[in-house]
Design a protein around this motif. Structure first.
Motif, PDB file in Angstrom:
ATOM      1  N   LEU A   4       3.715  14.963  -0.819  1.00 32.24           N
ATOM      2  CA  LEU A   4       4.242  13.607  -0.730  1.00 32.24           C
ATOM      3  C   LEU A   4       4.171  13.094   0.699  1.00 32.24           C
ATOM      4  O   LEU A   4       4.078  13.875   1.644  1.00 32.24           O
ATOM      5  CB  LEU A   4       5.713  13.584  -1.178  1.00 32.24           C
ATOM      6  CG  LEU A   4       5.993  13.870  -2.642  1.00 32.24           C
ATOM      7  CD1 LEU A   4       7.497  14.009  -2.878  1.00 32.24           C
ATOM      8  CD2 LEU A   4       5.430  12.757  -3.519  1.00 32.24           C
ATOM      9  N   THR A   5       4.271  11.785   0.843  1.00 27.69           N
ATOM     10  CA  THR A   5       4.419  11.164   2.155  1.00 27.69           C
ATOM     11  C   THR A   5       5.796  10.504   2.187  1.00 27.69           C
ATOM     12  O   THR A   5       6.399  10.243   1.139  1.00 27.69           O
ATOM     13  CB  THR A   5       3.335  10.099   2.408  1.00 27.69           C
ATOM     14  OG1 THR A   5       3.519   9.029   1.478  1.00 27.69           O
ATOM     15  CG2 THR A   5       1.933  10.679   2.306  1.00 27.69           C
ATOM     16  N   ILE A   6       6.270  10.225   3.375  1.00 27.14           N
ATOM     17  CA  ILE A   6       7.564   9.561   3.515  1.00 27.14           C
ATOM     18  C   ILE A   6       7.556   8.191   2.821  1.00 27.14           C
ATOM     19  O   ILE A   6       8.486   7.883   2.067  1.00 27.14           O
ATOM     20  CB  ILE A   6       7.974   9.466   5.004  1.00 27.14           C
ATOM     21  CG1 ILE A   6       8.179  10.870   5.596  1.00 27.14           C
ATOM     22  CG2 ILE A   6       9.212   8.605   5.179  1.00 27.14           C
ATOM     23  CD1 ILE A   6       9.308  11.680   4.965  1.00 27.14           C
ATOM     24  N   PHE A  10      10.238   6.876  -0.270  1.00 26.84           N
ATOM     25  CA  PHE A  10      11.086   5.688  -0.216  1.00 26.84           C
ATOM     26  C   PHE A  10      10.650   4.605  -1.198  1.00 26.84           C
ATOM     27  O   PHE A  10      11.463   3.772  -1.599  1.00 26.84           O
ATOM     28  CB  PHE A  10      11.207   5.176   1.217  1.00 26.84           C
ATOM     29  CG  PHE A  10      12.172   6.012   2.004  1.00 26.84           C
ATOM     30  CD1 PHE A  10      13.534   5.768   1.944  1.00 26.84           C
ATOM     31  CD2 PHE A  10      11.724   7.092   2.747  1.00 26.84           C
ATOM     32  CE1 PHE A  10      14.438   6.571   2.632  1.00 26.84           C
ATOM     33  CE2 PHE A  10      12.612   7.900   3.439  1.00 26.84           C
ATOM     34  CZ  PHE A  10      13.978   7.640   3.384  1.00 26.84           C
ATOM     35  N   ALA A  11       9.398   4.627  -1.629  1.00 27.12           N
ATOM     36  CA  ALA A  11       8.948   3.692  -2.660  1.00 27.12           C
ATOM     37  C   ALA A  11       9.593   4.028  -4.006  1.00 27.12           C
ATOM     38  O   ALA A  11       9.757   3.159  -4.862  1.00 27.12           O
ATOM     39  CB  ALA A  11       7.426   3.720  -2.778  1.00 27.12           C
ATOM     40  N   GLN A  12       9.974   5.291  -4.180  1.00 26.05           N
ATOM     41  CA  GLN A  12      10.608   5.756  -5.419  1.00 26.05           C
ATOM     42  C   GLN A  12      12.050   6.203  -5.159  1.00 26.05           C
ATOM     43  O   GLN A  12      12.559   7.108  -5.826  1.00 26.05           O
ATOM     44  CB  GLN A  12       9.802   6.922  -6.012  1.00 26.05           C
ATOM     45  CG  GLN A  12       8.378   6.574  -6.359  1.00 26.05           C
ATOM     46  CD  GLN A  12       8.315   5.567  -7.489  1.00 26.05           C
ATOM     47  OE1 GLN A  12       9.060   5.655  -8.452  1.00 26.05           O
ATOM     48  NE2 GLN A  12       7.436   4.585  -7.369  1.00 26.05           N
ATOM     49  N   GLN A  17      17.272   9.426  -6.028  1.00 21.40           N
ATOM     50  CA  GLN A  17      18.735   9.384  -6.085  1.00 21.40           C
ATOM     51  C   GLN A  17      19.230   9.829  -7.460  1.00 21.40           C
ATOM     52  O   GLN A  17      20.176  10.591  -7.569  1.00 21.40           O
ATOM     53  CB  GLN A  17      19.254   7.976  -5.792  1.00 21.40           C
ATOM     54  CG  GLN A  17      19.130   7.587  -4.345  1.00 21.40           C
ATOM     55  CD  GLN A  17      19.547   6.155  -4.097  1.00 21.40           C
ATOM     56  OE1 GLN A  17      19.159   5.257  -4.835  1.00 21.40           O
ATOM     57  NE2 GLN A  17      20.338   5.953  -3.052  1.00 21.40           N
ATOM     58  N   GLU A  18      18.558   9.357  -8.490  1.00 23.11           N
ATOM     59  CA  GLU A  18      18.962   9.673  -9.865  1.00 23.11           C
ATOM     60  C   GLU A  18      18.704  11.132 -10.234  1.00 23.11           C
ATOM     61  O   GLU A  18      19.484  11.750 -10.951  1.00 23.11           O
ATOM     62  CB  GLU A  18      18.207   8.756 -10.835  1.00 23.11           C
ATOM     63  CG  GLU A  18      18.653   8.877 -12.264  1.00 23.11           C
ATOM     64  CD  GLU A  18      17.932   7.878 -13.163  1.00 23.11           C
ATOM     65  OE1 GLU A  18      17.707   8.232 -14.335  1.00 23.11           O
ATOM     66  OE2 GLU A  18      17.595   6.770 -12.702  1.00 23.11           O
ATOM     67  N   TRP A 106      12.368   7.296   9.459  1.00 25.06           N
ATOM     68  CA  TRP A 106      11.876   6.241   8.588  1.00 25.06           C
ATOM     69  C   TRP A 106      12.937   5.158   8.554  1.00 25.06           C
ATOM     70  O   TRP A 106      14.092   5.420   8.226  1.00 25.06           O
ATOM     71  CB  TRP A 106      11.626   6.770   7.184  1.00 25.06           C
ATOM     72  CG  TRP A 106      11.125   5.712   6.258  1.00 25.06           C
ATOM     73  CD1 TRP A 106      11.848   5.029   5.322  1.00 25.06           C
ATOM     74  CD2 TRP A 106       9.789   5.214   6.175  1.00 25.06           C
ATOM     75  NE1 TRP A 106      11.048   4.137   4.667  1.00 25.06           N
ATOM     76  CE2 TRP A 106       9.774   4.225   5.174  1.00 25.06           C
ATOM     77  CE3 TRP A 106       8.618   5.500   6.859  1.00 25.06           C
ATOM     78  CZ2 TRP A 106       8.620   3.527   4.829  1.00 25.06           C
ATOM     79  CZ3 TRP A 106       7.468   4.807   6.514  1.00 25.06           C
ATOM     80  CH2 TRP A 106       7.472   3.841   5.513  1.00 25.06           C
ATOM     81  N   GLN A 107      12.560   3.948   8.941  1.00 26.26           N
ATOM     82  CA  GLN A 107      13.491   2.831   8.866  1.00 26.26           C
ATOM     83  C   GLN A 107      13.274   2.149   7.522  1.00 26.26           C
ATOM     84  O   GLN A 107      12.259   1.497   7.287  1.00 26.26           O
ATOM     85  CB  GLN A 107      13.289   1.848  10.020  1.00 26.26           C
ATOM     86  CG  GLN A 107      14.349   0.772  10.021  1.00 26.26           C
ATOM     87  CD  GLN A 107      14.349  -0.065  11.279  1.00 26.26           C
ATOM     88  OE1 GLN A 107      13.514   0.078  12.155  1.00 26.26           O
ATOM     89  NE2 GLN A 107      15.311  -0.963  11.361  1.00 26.26           N
ATOM     90  N   ALA A 108      14.234   2.338   6.639  1.00 30.26           N
ATOM     91  CA  ALA A 108      14.105   1.857   5.262  1.00 30.26           C
ATOM     92  C   ALA A 108      13.967   0.338   5.188  1.00 30.26           C
ATOM     93  O   ALA A 108      13.220  -0.185   4.363  1.00 30.26           O
ATOM     94  CB  ALA A 108      15.289   2.328   4.428  1.00 30.26           C
TER      95      ALA A 108
END
Length: 152
Positions: A4-6, A10-12, A17-18, A106-108
């Motif tokens: 994976l990439t960062i 964050f796209a998912q 979280q779930e 990573w700045q969300a």
């Protein structure tokens, strides 16, 4: 194994979280490599960080960073403060002896990587070392077990 990439994580974000608890308990999901996620601290050996490592550190709020104003310029110009839950550390590097360090975060809110200097690099390292990981099932162990089972 999928890497994976960062930005992919964050796209998912809502998915992770779930399914967080399922991921950190399943070694095949936990040990998914993440490009650029690592700890490089001299004089220690480099450590690859995995999806499960990052999720544990982020969701426990141990690897969230706060961007400090530089020279007070941002305060003078009234630049809005970055929320603490907006900067997610995913790589640290530095030197334990000199204290010099850099981290990648990573700045969300902007969807971009930034580099920051951390005040306490050893704190972040020991938070990583304290993680609980599922037992990794190595391919060689599975093959050996299957051969042994077929011979009996």
């Amino acid at each position: 194994m999928n890497t994976l990439t960062i930005p992919q994580i964050f796209a998912q974000w809502s998915f992770y979280q779930e399914h967080y608890l399922d991921i950190i308990q399943d070694s095949s999901q936990y040990f998914t490599p993440v490009t650029g996620a690592e700890i490089c601290l001299w004089p220690l050996a480099n450590q690859q960080l995995y999806l499960g490592d990052l999720l544990q550190l982020w969701f426990s709020e141990k690897w969230l960073a706060k961007k400090e104003p530089q020279f007070g310029i941002e305060i003078f110009l009234h630049v809005p403060e970055v929320s603490q839950k907006d900067l997610y550390i995913y790589a640290i590097s530095g030197n334990f002896l000199t204290g010099s360090n850099q981290s990648k975060v990573w700045q969300a809110s902007t969807g971009q990587t930034q580099e920051l200097s951390l005040a306490y690099i050893s704190k972040h390292y020991f938070e990583y070392r304290a993680l609980t990981r599922p037992k990794s099932v190595k391919l060689a162990d599975r093959v050996g077990s299957a051969l042994k089972h077929n011979m009996l």
